[in-house]
Each structure stands twice: as C-alpha cells, then as structure tokens.
Design an enzyme around this catalytic site. Sequence first.
Site, PDB file in Angstrom:
ATOM      1  N   TYR A 270      -2.853  -1.194  10.335  1.00 21.24           N
ATOM      2  CA  TYR A 270      -2.815  -1.433   8.886  1.00 21.24           C
ATOM      3  C   TYR A 270      -1.487  -0.963   8.291  1.00 21.24           C
ATOM      4  CZ  TYR A 270      -4.299  -1.291   3.980  1.00 21.24           C
ATOM      5  OH  TYR A 270      -4.390  -1.478   2.619  1.00 21.24           O
TER       6      TYR A 270
ATOM      7  N   SER B 184       0.868  -1.176   0.000  1.00 19.15           N
ATOM      8  CA  SER B 184       0.000   0.000   0.000  1.00 19.15           C
ATOM      9  C   SER B 184       0.905   1.226   0.000  1.00 19.15           C
ATOM     10  CB  SER B 184      -0.846  -0.007   1.285  1.00 19.15           C
ATOM     11  OG  SER B 184      -1.435   1.256   1.520  1.00 19.15           O
TER      12      SER B 184
END
Length: 250
Positions: free
Chosen positions: A155, A142
């Site tokens: 995350y 990401s």
Amino acid sequence: MFTLTGKKAIITGAAQGLGKAMATALHDAGAEVVILDISDRAQDTAAEIGKEGASVHAVKGNLMDRENLEEAFQEAVNKLEGRVDILINSAGLIERKSAMDFSLESWDRIFEVNVSAVFQLSRLAARIMIEQGSGKIINMGSILSFLGGFNAAAYSTSKGAIAQLTKSLSNEWAGHGIQVNAIAPGYMLTTMNDDIKNDEVRSPQINARIPAGRWGTPEDVTGTAVFLSSAASDYITGVVIPVDGGVLAR
Ligand SMILES: NC(=O)c1ccc[n+]([C@@H]2O[C@H](COP(=O)([O-])OP(=O)(O)OC[C@H]3O[C@@H](n4cnc5c(N)ncnc54)[C@H](O)[C@@H]3O)[C@@H](O)[C@H]2O)c1
C-alpha cells in the site's frame, strides 16, 4: 470561484467512504457526478446523493479488470454526454500484513487498483480533457505517500507511486489546461481502517500521533476536493496536499 455548476465529474470508489463524501460535496457544489465502483451499493449511493439538484449516476465496474475498466469508463462518459471536467481516482485497496507474509498476488492486486487503474483512467480522461482544453484530475495519495507505514508495504509503495504519477502527469498535461493534483489523507474513519481503529494496541498509538487529537472524517477531505475541482485551483498543479490533522508535520 468554488462553484461547480455545469461541471461533469467521474469519481471512482464513491459507493462509500471518502469517495462518497467527495461525490456528495461535488454534487452540492453543482456538479453532475458518475460514481464508478465495483460495489452494488453504488446505485443506492447515487440515488441518495442525487435526490435534488444535478444528476448523480452509478456505473458498475471492476478496476482490476483492464477491459472492464475501459468499458465502465466509456459508460460513464456516455452518461455525461461526452464531457469530463473532473476525474477523482478514489478507489483503493489496502492489505495489512508483514512483508514476509505478503503474497505476490496481493501485491499485484493492490498495484492494479491503486496505481495501474489510476494511470489508465487518467489517460482516458485526459484524452477528452485535452480536446476540451481544460480538466481536473485528483488522485488519492496518503500520508503513506511520504511515510513507510507499518505492515503495509504494498500500500505505501503504491501511494508513493501515486505522488510521483501525479507530478509526472501534471508535467505532461499542464500545458493543455489540465491540473493533476493529489490529496494525502491521514487516519480517516472509513471501513478501510476498521481493523486498526478497533485494535487495542494500535488505536491509542495512532491517536497519540495526531496533533489534531482526532481521526479524520470523510467530510474532512471534501473542502480540498471541491477546491481542487474548481477554478480556484487553476494555477495549482502537481502537488500532493496532506489532509491529516497535522500528522506529517509532527
Ligand atoms: N481511509 C483512510 O484513512 C485513507 C487514508 C489515506 C488514503 N486513503 C485513500 O483514499 C481512497 C478512498 O479510501 P476509503 O477509505 O474511502 O476506502 P473504502 O474502502 O471505504 O472505499 C473504497 C471504495 O473503492 C471501491 N473499490 C475497491 N476495489 C475496486 C475495484 N476493483 N473496482 C472498482 N471499485 C473498487 C470499493 O467498492 C469502495 O467503494 C483510497 O484510495 C485510499 O487508499 C484512505
């Protein structure tokens, strides 16, 4: 050079979102695909994608359950008759909350799916790939593999780990003809982001940070996924490729 005819792929989390788009693209490039997902939608997605061309199978599995992960992976391998050329680890979880409000149970859940399952699935696939003398493993990082993010400590830490895991496994397996790479998407239009996309404050702030001037679509990651699955990337390993409309360069 980009064809995947005759190749066999397992894609986790492909019942929807980026995984589904990548499963469709790999299928369109000629690959036989297994969708491994906890969702009941996996079966419908497989039927939808696999209407023509090579087969698309669905296997239901919960990657948060270590025993079930092994069983589901074996079921997927059986569907592919023992061969695995491509593993895409796309299943992932996010929970947006401030660090102070975050439970350790949520931290563990996110790490189990986003990191531990990726490690274990990669090892299970690599055992087969080492025998074959070739294989492609693609992890989903990401932009938060590089940035700290906001209200997403678990995350972003998990995606930072994915960048390191990608490099570590690449170092160990490159000599066996296996390439391990990661894709680092930016702000993509999937249900994972429904909350921030619909947030009147955060949505315009995010829009202003994307040089491309728009959020990504699931299709935006598919070219990179096919490239990293194909012979065109045989000398590329251990890299994390941003697909983010320029966010990280800003
Ligand atoms: N959407 C984005 O903006 C974005 C940005 C960067 C990275 N990513 C990463 O890309 C990947 C795909 O994201 P997405 O937007 O398609 O997410 P999504 O929420 O749309 O899809 C995730 C899929 O994973 C499956 N899944 C969740 N938990 C599972 C479990 N325990 N066992 C098996 N399957 C499980 C879900 O059923 C779902 O089909 C994730 O790893 C995510 O972190 C997404």
